[in-house]
Structures are given as structure tokens and as C-alpha cells.
Write a protein that holds these residues in place. Sequence first.
Motif, PDB file in Angstrom:
ATOM      1  N   VAL A  27      70.913  41.472  48.399  1.00  0.00           N
ATOM      2  CA  VAL A  27      72.283  40.953  48.426  1.00  0.00           C
ATOM      3  C   VAL A  27      73.222  41.958  49.121  1.00  0.00           C
ATOM      4  CG1 VAL A  27      74.274  40.338  46.981  1.00  0.00           C
ATOM      5  CG2 VAL A  27      71.998  39.428  46.443  1.00  0.00           C
ATOM      6  N   LEU A  28      73.062  43.244  48.797  1.00  0.00           N
ATOM      7  CA  LEU A  28      73.915  44.265  49.424  1.00  0.00           C
ATOM      8  C   LEU A  28      73.751  44.249  50.945  1.00  0.00           C
ATOM      9  CD1 LEU A  28      73.352  47.253  46.942  1.00  0.00           C
ATOM     10  CD2 LEU A  28      75.543  46.098  47.356  1.00  0.00           C
ATOM     11  N   ASP A  29      72.495  44.155  51.395  1.00  0.00           N
ATOM     12  CA  ASP A  29      72.224  44.103  52.845  1.00  0.00           C
ATOM     13  C   ASP A  29      72.918  42.910  53.478  1.00  0.00           C
ATOM     14  OD1 ASP A  29      70.663  46.327  52.975  1.00  0.00           O
ATOM     15  OD2 ASP A  29      68.735  45.251  52.834  1.00  0.00           O
ATOM     16  N   ILE A 327      64.188  36.397  35.235  1.00  0.00           N
ATOM     17  CA  ILE A 327      65.342  37.036  34.592  1.00  0.00           C
ATOM     18  C   ILE A 327      66.576  37.019  35.508  1.00  0.00           C
ATOM     19  CG2 ILE A 327      64.188  38.458  32.863  1.00  0.00           C
ATOM     20  CD1 ILE A 327      65.063  40.029  36.036  1.00  0.00           C
ATOM     21  N   ASN A 328      67.709  37.191  34.863  1.00  0.00           N
ATOM     22  CA  ASN A 328      68.997  37.066  35.542  1.00  0.00           C
ATOM     23  C   ASN A 328      69.359  38.385  36.249  1.00  0.00           C
ATOM     24  OD1 ASN A 328      71.663  36.663  36.229  1.00  0.00           O
ATOM     25  ND2 ASN A 328      72.273  35.836  34.248  1.00  0.00           N
ATOM     26  N   PRO A 329      69.541  38.356  37.563  1.00  0.00           N
ATOM     27  CA  PRO A 329      69.839  39.600  38.282  1.00  0.00           C
ATOM     28  C   PRO A 329      71.333  39.941  38.351  1.00  0.00           C
ATOM     29  CG  PRO A 329      69.570  37.827  39.863  1.00  0.00           C
ATOM     30  CD  PRO A 329      69.402  37.207  38.497  1.00  0.00           C
ATOM     31  N   ILE A 330      72.204  39.120  37.739  1.00  0.00           N
ATOM     32  CA  ILE A 330      73.646  39.300  37.943  1.00  0.00           C
ATOM     33  C   ILE A 330      74.144  40.636  37.381  1.00  0.00           C
ATOM     34  CG2 ILE A 330      75.940  38.380  37.322  1.00  0.00           C
ATOM     35  CD1 ILE A 330      74.827  35.564  37.798  1.00  0.00           C
ATOM     36  N   ALA A 331      73.616  41.064  36.227  1.00  0.00           N
ATOM     37  CA  ALA A 331      74.079  42.343  35.654  1.00  0.00           C
ATOM     38  C   ALA A 331      73.819  43.500  36.623  1.00  0.00           C
ATOM     39  CB  ALA A 331      73.385  42.607  34.320  1.00  0.00           C
ATOM     40  N   MET A 332      72.651  43.463  37.277  1.00  0.00           N
ATOM     41  CA  MET A 332      72.338  44.512  38.255  1.00  0.00           C
ATOM     42  C   MET A 332      73.259  44.402  39.472  1.00  0.00           C
ATOM     43  SD  MET A 332      69.920  46.985  38.999  1.00  0.00           S
ATOM     44  CE  MET A 332      71.088  48.079  39.754  1.00  0.00           C
ATOM     45  N   MET A 333      73.520  43.170  39.921  1.00  0.00           N
ATOM     46  CA  MET A 333      74.382  42.978  41.097  1.00  0.00           C
ATOM     47  C   MET A 333      75.815  43.407  40.797  1.00  0.00           C
ATOM     48  SD  MET A 333      72.830  39.394  42.456  1.00  0.00           S
ATOM     49  CE  MET A 333      71.069  39.311  42.859  1.00  0.00           C
ATOM     50  N   GLY A 350      84.137  42.811  46.441  1.00  0.00           N
ATOM     51  CA  GLY A 350      84.918  41.604  46.161  1.00  0.00           C
ATOM     52  C   GLY A 350      84.211  40.356  46.665  1.00  0.00           C
ATOM     53  N   ARG A 351      83.603  40.467  47.850  1.00  0.00           N
ATOM     54  CA  ARG A 351      82.912  39.287  48.390  1.00  0.00           C
ATOM     55  C   ARG A 351      81.682  38.934  47.547  1.00  0.00           C
ATOM     56  NH1 ARG A 351      80.702  39.979  53.077  1.00  0.00           N
ATOM     57  NH2 ARG A 351      81.456  42.107  53.393  1.00  0.00           N
ATOM     58  N   ILE A 352      80.960  39.948  47.102  1.00  0.00           N
ATOM     59  CA  ILE A 352      79.781  39.658  46.262  1.00  0.00           C
ATOM     60  C   ILE A 352      80.233  39.027  44.938  1.00  0.00           C
ATOM     61  CG2 ILE A 352      77.800  40.650  45.032  1.00  0.00           C
ATOM     62  CD1 ILE A 352      77.652  42.780  47.269  1.00  0.00           C
ATOM     63  N   ARG A 353      81.292  39.586  44.344  1.00  0.00           N
ATOM     64  CA  ARG A 353      81.767  39.018  43.066  1.00  0.00           C
ATOM     65  C   ARG A 353      82.251  37.579  43.246  1.00  0.00           C
ATOM     66  NH1 ARG A 353      84.444  44.335  42.089  1.00  0.00           N
ATOM     67  NH2 ARG A 353      83.125  45.489  40.639  1.00  0.00           N
ATOM     68  N   ILE A 395      73.498  34.889  48.022  1.00  0.00           N
ATOM     69  CA  ILE A 395      73.527  35.240  49.442  1.00  0.00           C
ATOM     70  C   ILE A 395      74.136  34.093  50.264  1.00  0.00           C
ATOM     71  CG2 ILE A 395      72.032  35.588  51.475  1.00  0.00           C
ATOM     72  CD1 ILE A 395      70.218  37.299  49.533  1.00  0.00           C
ATOM     73  N   GLU A 396      73.741  32.864  49.955  1.00  0.00           N
ATOM     74  CA  GLU A 396      74.264  31.711  50.695  1.00  0.00           C
ATOM     75  C   GLU A 396      75.781  31.583  50.602  1.00  0.00           C
ATOM     76  OE1 GLU A 396      72.464  27.881  49.602  1.00  0.00           O
ATOM     77  OE2 GLU A 396      70.550  28.923  50.003  1.00  0.00           O
ATOM     78  N   ASN A 397      76.340  32.000  49.476  1.00  0.00           N
ATOM     79  CA  ASN A 397      77.784  31.840  49.248  1.00  0.00           C
ATOM     80  C   ASN A 397      78.613  33.049  49.666  1.00  0.00           C
ATOM     81  OD1 ASN A 397      78.573  29.197  47.742  1.00  0.00           O
ATOM     82  ND2 ASN A 397      76.577  29.796  46.955  1.00  0.00           N
ATOM     83  N   LEU A 398      77.964  34.044  50.243  1.00  0.00           N
ATOM     84  CA  LEU A 398      78.706  35.270  50.596  1.00  0.00           C
ATOM     85  C   LEU A 398      79.780  34.973  51.636  1.00  0.00           C
ATOM     86  CD1 LEU A 398      75.888  37.949  50.748  1.00  0.00           C
ATOM     87  CD2 LEU A 398      77.940  38.077  49.339  1.00  0.00           C
TER      88      LEU A 398
END
Length: 398
Positions: A27-29, A327-333, A350-353, A395-398
Motif C-alpha cells: 500500500v505504501l508503494d 486477518i485485518n491489515p488495517i491496524a498495521m496500515m 492522509g490519502r491512505i487514511r 489500493i484501488e481507492n487511493l
Amino acid sequence: MNMQKRTIVALPGDGIGRVVLDETIRVLDRAGFVASYVEGDIGWEFWKSEGNPLPDRTIQLLETHKIGLFGAITSKPKDAASRELDPGLKEKGLIYSSPIVGLRQHFNLDICIRPCRTYKGNPLNFIRRGADGAIEEPEIDVVIFRQNTEGLYGGVEWTNPPEIVYKGLASHPRFVKNFGNVPVEELSISTRIFTRSATGRILRAAFEHARKQGYKSVTVCEKPNVIRETSGMMYKMAQEIQASEYPGIELWNTNIDAQMMWLTKNPEIYGVIVAGNMFGDIVSDGFAGLIGGLGFACSANLGEDIAVFEPTHGSAPKYADYPESIINPIAMMESACMMLDHINEAETAGRIRSSIAKVVLEGKVRTYDMMKMTGRADVIQKGAASTRQMADAIIENL
Ligand code: NAI
Ligand code: MG
């Protein structure tokens, strides 16, 4: 955007730590964060093979690059830890200790930040009934500042304390009155040590955050009426700091027990909350439960020049080896977003959130926890998103 290439120390650890970290880096990439990642060895594998879950080379990497993104580690009780050691290491008297606690202490990562914010549309959000009987879903925006190195987790403890300690305790009239007749071998003692300097650092970090982010109040959540010295010092210092440095921010004072009751009554009134190590741990889990629990609970551990960002969940070993992770990756993101804020990449954070918020609000892609399912391999057939599908949607919604 800052285009200078950074190096981040990726510390996947054990179990689901690796999965959530891989998806988060993806996601960061895709969000355009330019960085290279060096992997740091940490966790159970290194305990078994080297007798040290936090090898020196990992400490070195953090010393060099300053910023760590940490997944999760597995810890096991003392006996199990010794049994799993490589046969060649068994006789060396090695004792396991948690490498994440080790990291916090080695680098004096004394400021722990745990934000708990409601995502609209999250089926796990806390709801309550209003006076008219209608269902209300309060919008929570709380940031907990937890002192991360001292207090009850400082490790200064004894069972059957040595004579010099016993004598020191016996110089306290309360000790004589309440425990003077107890045989020394029947005493277990865990100390709660607060220092002025660390207490001042966590308080100032909390006030500074409130000022920068526009929160109107800072709540000291301790128990100064009973724990007069440590909690008392923290509250008194908070009053002084507020009066001299942050007069524009209200200082509130709650007791940890009452706070745990009030947080389901009116969680939306709180802004920044600051507490010692143990009460900070408790109150942050309490608030996390209102905004979705472990799949949403992120954190930062900050020292003077080194910082490590991690979800608060553990390695969930029972889900670690699923062919398709659930498992849910949101906490890590979210933890990675805190890292971005810390290194002046707030725009990317901000864009990722926003993207996470969109996916949660739409509700089409939900991991099993968000569907209130019991975690099992078949949840994907039943309509839950896999870890990867959740990351893809973000990623699609970034
Ligand atoms: P855990 O946090 O690993 O899992 C507890 C339960 O919460 C899981 O079984 C799962 O149902 C749920 N869960 C956790 N993360 C989730 C996610 N991202 N999405 C959806 N559901 C999630 O805690 P547990 O089971 O007490 O400990 C497992 C291991 O993790 C132990 O060895 C423990 O020592 C270690 N641990 C490590 C931590 C760290 O690395 N900072 C923190 C807590 C535990
Ligand atoms: Mg905890």
C-alpha cells in the motif's frame, strides 16, 4: 512530496506480523511513498536458532536508519521458550524476554501514542441508546499517550525480597502497619517507579499533540487520590505544565476505574488522554474496543531520535499458516500512516487514511472480524475478504 529516498527497517517478526507488513508495504508503494526497506531479524525464529529474539544486527539497523515498522512477535512462557531452543544452545542458561519490550527499553522509546478514531460505517463501532431510546453511534477521536518504559512495567520486582530491600520497606510506617507481620518469603513486590523527566516528556508530548492537532482537552487518567506519589506527581506536573505552557488547553483529571466506566457513556467528549504505563495500556485497549478492536488499533513508540510503529495486536499464530490470510491489515496500515506523519509525509498518510475510510464506509470489502465471524479458513467462502483483498481495495481507492 519529499522525493528523497528513505530507508525503513522492516521488522516482520512472527505469525501474521509478516503478512500485515507485506500488505502494508504494498500500500505504501502504491501510495507513492518512495523508500527502500531493509529487513531486520526479530522474533521467535531467532530465539530458537540464536538464543536471542532481538539480535544485535537488528539494533544496529535501527541505530542507522532510525525508523522501524514492526509487525508482531510470538512470546511463550519461560519453560516452552527453553524447550524450543536449538539443542546446541540449551545448556547456556539463556532466558527469553520479549524483543518488542527490549526495543522500547534499549532505545528508550518512552512515548507511546495510540489513536482511536471511528471510521464511519465500521460495523464494529460502539453504539448506545439515547434518552429517547434511539440508537446513537458516537464519533470517537481520542489519542492516548502512554508512558512506555517505567511504572509497573519497569521490571523492578521481587518475590521474597533480599534483606536490604526488606529493610528499606520496613522504614515506611505503612509497610510496618500493613505488612509487618508477613514472613518475607511470602511477599511479592512489583514497584511503580515514575521519574520527573519521563513523566514530563509524556505530558509535554500529550499537550503538544493537543495544541498541534486542535484538541481542546488533555485528560490525565491515573488515580492520584489513592496512588498519591506516582499518580500524584503526574497530575501535579500536568497542572504546572498546563498553567505555564498550555493555558489554552483544558486539563481534565479522571481516575482509571471511573474512566473505564465513562468511556462507554460518553467516549466522544475525550480528546488527548495521558497516563502511566499500566493505566495507559488499559485505557487504550478500552478505547480500541469502541472503534473496532485489534484489527484497527495502531501505535507509535517514539524515542528522542528513533521511532518504531506497530499494530497493537500480536502474531495470532492460529491464523499464521492459512493458505489465504484472513486477518485485518488495517491496524498495521494505520501504524504506517503514523510513521508517515512522523517523517513529514502527512499528505501520503492522509490519502491512505481516506482510502481506508472509503473502503470501510462502502462496506463491500470486509475482513472476517468486520463481519463478526469466528476466524476460520472458510470465512472467505462465506463472503469475508482476505487480507490481500482488503489491501487491494485500499489500493484501488487511493
Ligand atoms: P493476538 O493479538 O495475536 O490475537 C488475539 C486474537 O485477536 C486473534 O486470535 C484474532 O482472533 C484476533 N486478531 C488479532 N489481530 C487481528 C487482526 N489483525 N485481524 C483480525 N483479528 C485479529 O493475541 P494473543 O493471541 O494473545 O497472542 C498471540 C501471540 O502474540 C502470543 O505469542 C503473544 O505473546 C504475542 N503478542 C505479541 C504482541 C506484539 O508483538 N506486540 C502483542 C500481543 C501479543
Ligand atoms: Mg496491551
